[in-house]
Motif scaffolding. Structure first.
Motif, PDB file in Angstrom:
ATOM      1  N   TYR A  43       6.109   8.908   2.020  1.00 44.77           N
ATOM      2  CA  TYR A  43       5.159   8.119   1.287  1.00 44.77           C
ATOM      3  C   TYR A  43       4.886   8.789  -0.360  1.00 44.77           C
ATOM      4  O   TYR A  43       5.296   8.077  -1.777  1.00 44.77           O
ATOM      5  CB  TYR A  43       3.542   8.453   1.650  1.00 44.77           C
ATOM      6  CG  TYR A  43       2.167   8.048   0.578  1.00 44.77           C
ATOM      7  CD1 TYR A  43       2.646   6.947   0.071  1.00 44.77           C
ATOM      8  CD2 TYR A  43       1.309   8.158   0.735  1.00 44.77           C
ATOM      9  CE1 TYR A  43       1.202   6.836  -1.072  1.00 44.77           C
ATOM     10  CE2 TYR A  43       0.163   8.252   0.716  1.00 44.77           C
ATOM     11  CZ  TYR A  43       0.344   7.419  -0.471  1.00 44.77           C
ATOM     12  OH  TYR A  43      -0.646   6.529  -1.219  1.00 44.77           O
ATOM     13  N   GLU A  96       0.856   2.498  -1.308  1.00 41.89           N
ATOM     14  CA  GLU A  96       0.704   2.580   0.867  1.00 41.89           C
ATOM     15  C   GLU A  96      -0.728   1.969   1.169  1.00 41.89           C
ATOM     16  O   GLU A  96      -1.434   1.841   1.188  1.00 41.89           O
ATOM     17  CB  GLU A  96       0.029   4.556   0.845  1.00 41.89           C
ATOM     18  CG  GLU A  96       0.086   3.980   2.538  1.00 41.89           C
ATOM     19  CD  GLU A  96      -0.337   5.451   3.232  1.00 41.89           C
ATOM     20  OE1 GLU A  96       0.879   5.704   4.069  1.00 41.89           O
ATOM     21  OE2 GLU A  96      -1.052   6.511   2.802  1.00 41.89           O
ATOM     22  N   TRP A  98      -1.773  -0.369   4.845  1.00 44.45           N
ATOM     23  CA  TRP A  98      -0.961  -0.757   6.254  1.00 44.45           C
ATOM     24  C   TRP A  98      -1.679  -2.679   6.359  1.00 44.45           C
ATOM     25  O   TRP A  98      -2.354  -2.800   6.191  1.00 44.45           O
ATOM     26  CB  TRP A  98      -2.340  -0.276   7.114  1.00 44.45           C
ATOM     27  CG  TRP A  98      -1.497   1.598   6.878  1.00 44.45           C
ATOM     28  CD1 TRP A  98      -1.850   2.280   5.995  1.00 44.45           C
ATOM     29  CD2 TRP A  98      -0.763   1.952   8.102  1.00 44.45           C
ATOM     30  NE1 TRP A  98      -1.582   3.770   6.299  1.00 44.45           N
ATOM     31  CE2 TRP A  98      -0.525   3.110   7.700  1.00 44.45           C
ATOM     32  CE3 TRP A  98       0.070   1.854   8.675  1.00 44.45           C
ATOM     33  CZ2 TRP A  98       0.704   4.295   8.040  1.00 44.45           C
ATOM     34  CZ3 TRP A  98       0.599   2.226   9.593  1.00 44.45           C
ATOM     35  CH2 TRP A  98       1.103   4.461   9.211  1.00 44.45           C
ATOM     36  N   SER A  99      -0.582  -3.027   7.371  1.00 38.75           N
ATOM     37  CA  SER A  99      -1.064  -4.436   7.433  1.00 38.75           C
ATOM     38  C   SER A  99      -0.262  -4.813   9.041  1.00 38.75           C
ATOM     39  O   SER A  99       0.745  -4.241   9.172  1.00 38.75           O
ATOM     40  CB  SER A  99      -0.159  -5.138   6.684  1.00 38.75           C
ATOM     41  OG  SER A  99       0.014  -6.956   6.806  1.00 38.75           O
ATOM     42  N   GLY A 100      -1.139  -4.817   9.786  1.00 37.36           N
ATOM     43  CA  GLY A 100      -1.016  -5.456  11.411  1.00 37.36           C
ATOM     44  C   GLY A 100      -0.470  -3.725  12.067  1.00 37.36           C
ATOM     45  O   GLY A 100       0.526  -3.765  12.932  1.00 37.36           O
ATOM     46  N   GLY A 101      -1.037  -2.850  11.701  1.00 33.76           N
ATOM     47  CA  GLY A 101      -0.699  -1.681  12.017  1.00 33.76           C
ATOM     48  C   GLY A 101       0.850  -1.232  11.774  1.00 33.76           C
ATOM     49  O   GLY A 101       1.547  -0.109  12.524  1.00 33.76           O
ATOM     50  N   LYS A 102       1.241  -2.106  10.380  1.00 29.44           N
ATOM     51  CA  LYS A 102       2.763  -1.218   9.919  1.00 29.44           C
ATOM     52  C   LYS A 102       2.640  -0.825   8.678  1.00 29.44           C
ATOM     53  O   LYS A 102       0.921  -1.769   7.826  1.00 29.44           O
ATOM     54  CB  LYS A 102       3.560  -2.197  10.448  1.00 29.44           C
ATOM     55  CG  LYS A 102       4.285  -2.414  11.785  1.00 29.44           C
ATOM     56  CD  LYS A 102       5.470  -3.699  11.657  1.00 29.44           C
ATOM     57  CE  LYS A 102       5.947  -3.915  12.752  1.00 29.44           C
ATOM     58  NZ  LYS A 102       6.672  -5.451  12.855  1.00 29.44           N
ATOM     59  N   ARG A 103       3.295   0.452   8.382  1.00 30.48           N
ATOM     60  CA  ARG A 103       2.937   0.374   6.991  1.00 30.48           C
ATOM     61  C   ARG A 103       3.702   0.113   6.132  1.00 30.48           C
ATOM     62  O   ARG A 103       5.048   0.300   6.386  1.00 30.48           O
ATOM     63  CB  ARG A 103       2.908   2.262   7.135  1.00 30.48           C
ATOM     64  CG  ARG A 103       2.829   2.644   5.567  1.00 30.48           C
ATOM     65  CD  ARG A 103       2.563   4.657   5.400  1.00 30.48           C
ATOM     66  NE  ARG A 103       4.375   4.607   5.878  1.00 30.48           N
ATOM     67  CZ  ARG A 103       4.550   5.626   5.241  1.00 30.48           C
ATOM     68  NH1 ARG A 103       4.236   6.622   4.484  1.00 30.48           N
ATOM     69  NH2 ARG A 103       5.585   6.138   5.306  1.00 30.48           N
ATOM     70  N   GLU A 104       3.325  -0.122   4.956  1.00 29.73           N
ATOM     71  CA  GLU A 104       4.190  -0.523   3.687  1.00 29.73           C
ATOM     72  C   GLU A 104       4.239  -0.452   2.181  1.00 29.73           C
ATOM     73  O   GLU A 104       3.135   0.425   2.143  1.00 29.73           O
ATOM     74  CB  GLU A 104       3.866  -2.023   3.291  1.00 29.73           C
ATOM     75  CG  GLU A 104       5.130  -2.847   2.436  1.00 29.73           C
ATOM     76  CD  GLU A 104       4.573  -4.009   1.839  1.00 29.73           C
ATOM     77  OE1 GLU A 104       5.185  -4.328   0.570  1.00 29.73           O
ATOM     78  OE2 GLU A 104       2.873  -4.596   2.206  1.00 29.73           O
TER      79      GLU A 104
END
Length: 225
Positions: A43, A96, A98-104
């Motif tokens: 990150y 950073e 988080w969407s649907g338990g995933k980091r972008e």
């Protein structure tokens, strides 16, 4: 960067210095360590690369907040004895998410940048004093720790290994490193000043550096006395 956006960013960084001053009387425990905190490097690297734009600053401080947009300050060396470049950078949107338990990590954006010239001698002094403060106040064997909330990333100069000195952790609220927060505020404010006001900001920065050097001398004298 709009005046409103810069004002919000300045307020966020100003809060660091205010909090430092408010806790100065408490027992001094600086929560800074060498290197990257656990689970932070990917990150932090993404944010730094976005802010640096392919260049290599001699000094940088990057703020990784818990929820708001990331921001930072960088110093870039000039050519020869020419002015250095002081830059304040803020992400257009939070890097950073988080969407649907995933980091972008949203690194395809264009950050907001404000850049002004800074006298070379003063810029070099900032680098020297910050490197001295961090290297003497943060022991080599103290590793950076993981924190849930806001984290600061300091990168400055070169260490004995030839690599930049990297120190990470919570904002320093006491001791010589707390003075860095005061100087950080002055650097950010200088990016939003007219030439005349910026000159006055440089004078205040010199005074703060004098105070930092005095605190470092006292600290080192106490450690060896």
């Amino acid at each position: 960067m709009t005046q409103r956006a810069l004002g919000v960013a300045l307020a966020a960084f100003a809060a660091l210095a205010t909090t430092s001053a408010a806790h100065a009387a408490d027992a001094c425990a600086v929560d800074l360590g060498r290197g990257w905190p656990p689970a932070t490097e990917n990150y932090g690297t993404a944010v730094e690369q976005l802010f640096f734009g392919g260049a290599k600053p001699v000094l940088s401080l990057t703020r990784l907040p818990a929820r708001s947009v990331e921001s930072g300050v960088q110093l870039f060396a000039g050519e020869g004895e020419g002015d250095w470049r002081l830059r304040f950078t803020e992400a257009d949107e939070r890097v950073e998410v988080w969407s649907g338990g995933k980091r972008e990590l949203r690194v395809g954006q264009q950050p907001d940048v404000v850049e002004v010239p800074m006298p070379a001698a003063l810029a070099r002094r900032v680098v020297t004093d910050w490197q001295r403060a961090l290297s003497t106040q943060v022991p080599v064997d103290r590793a950076a720790q993981f924190h849930e909330g806001e984290v600061l990333l300091f990168v400055v100069g070169e260490s004995a290994t030839g690599e930049p000195l990297r120190v990470s952790g919570l904002q320093p609220a006491c001791g010589p490193t707390a003075e860095l927060m005061e100087q950080l505020g002055l650097l950010i404010e200088a990016t939003d000043d007219s030439d005349e006001k910026r000159f006055k900001r440089w004078r205040k920065l010199e005074e703060s550096l004098d105070e930092l050097e005095s605190q470092l001398e006292q600290t080192l004298a106490g450690a060896t006395g």
